[in-house]
Design a protein around this motif. Structure first.
Motif, PDB file in Angstrom:
ATOM      1  N   ARG A   3       0.835  -0.959  -0.225  1.00 32.57           N
ATOM      2  CA  ARG A   3      -0.122   0.020   0.071  1.00 32.57           C
ATOM      3  C   ARG A   3       0.936   1.326   0.203  1.00 32.57           C
ATOM      4  NH1 ARG A   3      -3.913  -0.225   4.915  1.00 32.57           N
ATOM      5  NH2 ARG A   3      -4.393   1.618   3.966  1.00 32.57           N
ATOM      6  N   PRO A   4       0.504   2.289  -0.796  1.00 33.24           N
ATOM      7  CA  PRO A   4       1.277   3.358  -0.636  1.00 33.24           C
ATOM      8  C   PRO A   4       1.350   4.252   0.570  1.00 33.24           C
ATOM      9  CG  PRO A   4      -0.483   3.815  -1.983  1.00 33.24           C
ATOM     10  CD  PRO A   4      -0.614   2.255  -1.623  1.00 33.24           C
ATOM     11  N   GLU A  73      -0.428  12.677  -6.749  1.00 35.85           N
ATOM     12  CA  GLU A  73       0.790  11.888  -7.504  1.00 35.85           C
ATOM     13  C   GLU A  73       1.195  10.539  -6.927  1.00 35.85           C
ATOM     14  OE1 GLU A  73       4.884  13.915  -8.593  1.00 35.85           O
ATOM     15  OE2 GLU A  73       4.805  13.003  -6.547  1.00 35.85           O
ATOM     16  N   ASP A  74       1.135   9.731  -7.977  1.00 38.03           N
ATOM     17  CA  ASP A  74       1.490   8.155  -7.291  1.00 38.03           C
ATOM     18  C   ASP A  74       2.949   8.169  -8.108  1.00 38.03           C
ATOM     19  OD1 ASP A  74      -0.785   6.967  -5.680  1.00 38.03           O
ATOM     20  OD2 ASP A  74      -1.853   7.509  -7.713  1.00 38.03           O
ATOM     21  N   ARG A  75       3.853   8.198  -7.189  1.00 38.80           N
ATOM     22  CA  ARG A  75       5.318   7.860  -7.475  1.00 38.80           C
ATOM     23  C   ARG A  75       6.081   7.576  -6.507  1.00 38.80           C
ATOM     24  NH1 ARG A  75       9.677  11.916  -8.375  1.00 38.80           N
ATOM     25  NH2 ARG A  75       8.360  13.272  -7.244  1.00 38.80           N
ATOM     26  N   PRO A  83       6.180   2.597  -2.423  1.00 42.82           N
ATOM     27  CA  PRO A  83       5.047   3.512  -3.273  1.00 42.82           C
ATOM     28  C   PRO A  83       4.583   4.415  -2.378  1.00 42.82           C
ATOM     29  CG  PRO A  83       4.327   1.162  -2.384  1.00 42.82           C
ATOM     30  CD  PRO A  83       5.882   1.285  -2.168  1.00 42.82           C
ATOM     31  N   ARG A  84       4.251   5.651  -3.107  1.00 44.62           N
ATOM     32  CA  ARG A  84       3.957   6.960  -2.127  1.00 44.62           C
ATOM     33  C   ARG A  84       2.531   7.456  -3.060  1.00 44.62           C
ATOM     34  NH1 ARG A  84       8.832  10.874  -1.909  1.00 44.62           N
ATOM     35  NH2 ARG A  84       8.441  10.821  -4.123  1.00 44.62           N
ATOM     36  N   ARG A  85       1.660   8.065  -2.370  1.00 41.14           N
ATOM     37  CA  ARG A  85       0.760   8.784  -3.027  1.00 41.14           C
ATOM     38  C   ARG A  85       0.637  10.342  -2.216  1.00 41.14           C
ATOM     39  NH1 ARG A  85      -4.686   6.124  -3.898  1.00 41.14           N
ATOM     40  NH2 ARG A  85      -3.654   5.603  -5.939  1.00 41.14           N
ATOM     41  N   THR A  86       0.941  11.153  -3.122  1.00 42.55           N
ATOM     42  CA  THR A  86       1.059  12.611  -2.587  1.00 42.55           C
ATOM     43  C   THR A  86       0.057  13.366  -3.010  1.00 42.55           C
ATOM     44  OG1 THR A  86       3.564  12.217  -2.211  1.00 42.55           O
ATOM     45  CG2 THR A  86       2.876  14.717  -2.154  1.00 42.55           C
ATOM     46  N   THR A  87      -0.696  14.248  -2.128  1.00 44.93           N
ATOM     47  CA  THR A  87      -1.819  15.275  -2.442  1.00 44.93           C
ATOM     48  C   THR A  87      -0.848  16.477  -2.335  1.00 44.93           C
ATOM     49  OG1 THR A  87      -3.519  13.574  -1.900  1.00 44.93           O
ATOM     50  CG2 THR A  87      -3.967  16.011  -2.280  1.00 44.93           C
TER      51      THR A  87
END
Length: 152
Positions: A3-4, A73-75, A83-87
């Motif tokens: 999971r990110p 951004e999913d990067r 995995p990272r998800r950045t808003t």
């Protein structure tokens, strides 16, 4: 599948008379590069609350307000590849905010105790930020795309 990690990042802007972006550098750690406030979201924490908390913890700025969400951004992390998800959010700082200051990070993150040299830079930026954090500035205003980047 992992999971990110859920994160937020802040484009804190002010207008004096032109647009400026709040950035910081780690004092004594030039290899970290110039960055915008960003960090992890706590379990159950609202994203807007998280971005305001990160700005306060990393810069000491308590007077910024959320304008809008810019993008998600999913990067993966550039070093660990996790995995990272950045808003990304745009925030507005009052015009009377200082031009530059040093702030020692507080809170419970990995940066606690580090000192950050905070300052406003005119937009568009002349060169990219660490970890490509400037990628989405053109989504706030197309004229803010970093000068060494092509528009996205």
């Amino acid at each position: 599948m992992n999971r990110p990690r859920i994160r937020v990042a802040a484009y804190v802007t002010r207008h004096l008379p032109g647009p400026e972006l709040l950035v910081f550098d780690h004092v004594g750690m030039p290899q970290a590069g110039t960055q915008v406030p960003a960090g992890g979201v706590r379990s159950g924490e609202d994203l807007q609350h998280a971005v305001l908390r990160e700005v306060a913890e990393e810069t000491g700025l308590l007077t910024a307000s959320v304008v809008r969400r810019v993008t998600v951004e999913d990067r993966p992390h550039p070093d660990t590849r996790r995995p990272r998800r950045t808003t990304y959010f745009q925030l507005q700082a009052p015009p009377a905010t200082a031009d530059a200051w040093n702030h020692t990070v507080y809170g419970d993150g990995d940066d606690v105790g580090l000192t950050f040299a905070c300052r406003f830079l005119p937009l568009p930026l002349k060169r990219p930020l660490a970890d490509d954090q400037d990628l989405w500035l053109g989504h706030v205003d197309p004229r803010w795309t970093t000068l060494t980047r092509a528009p996205r």
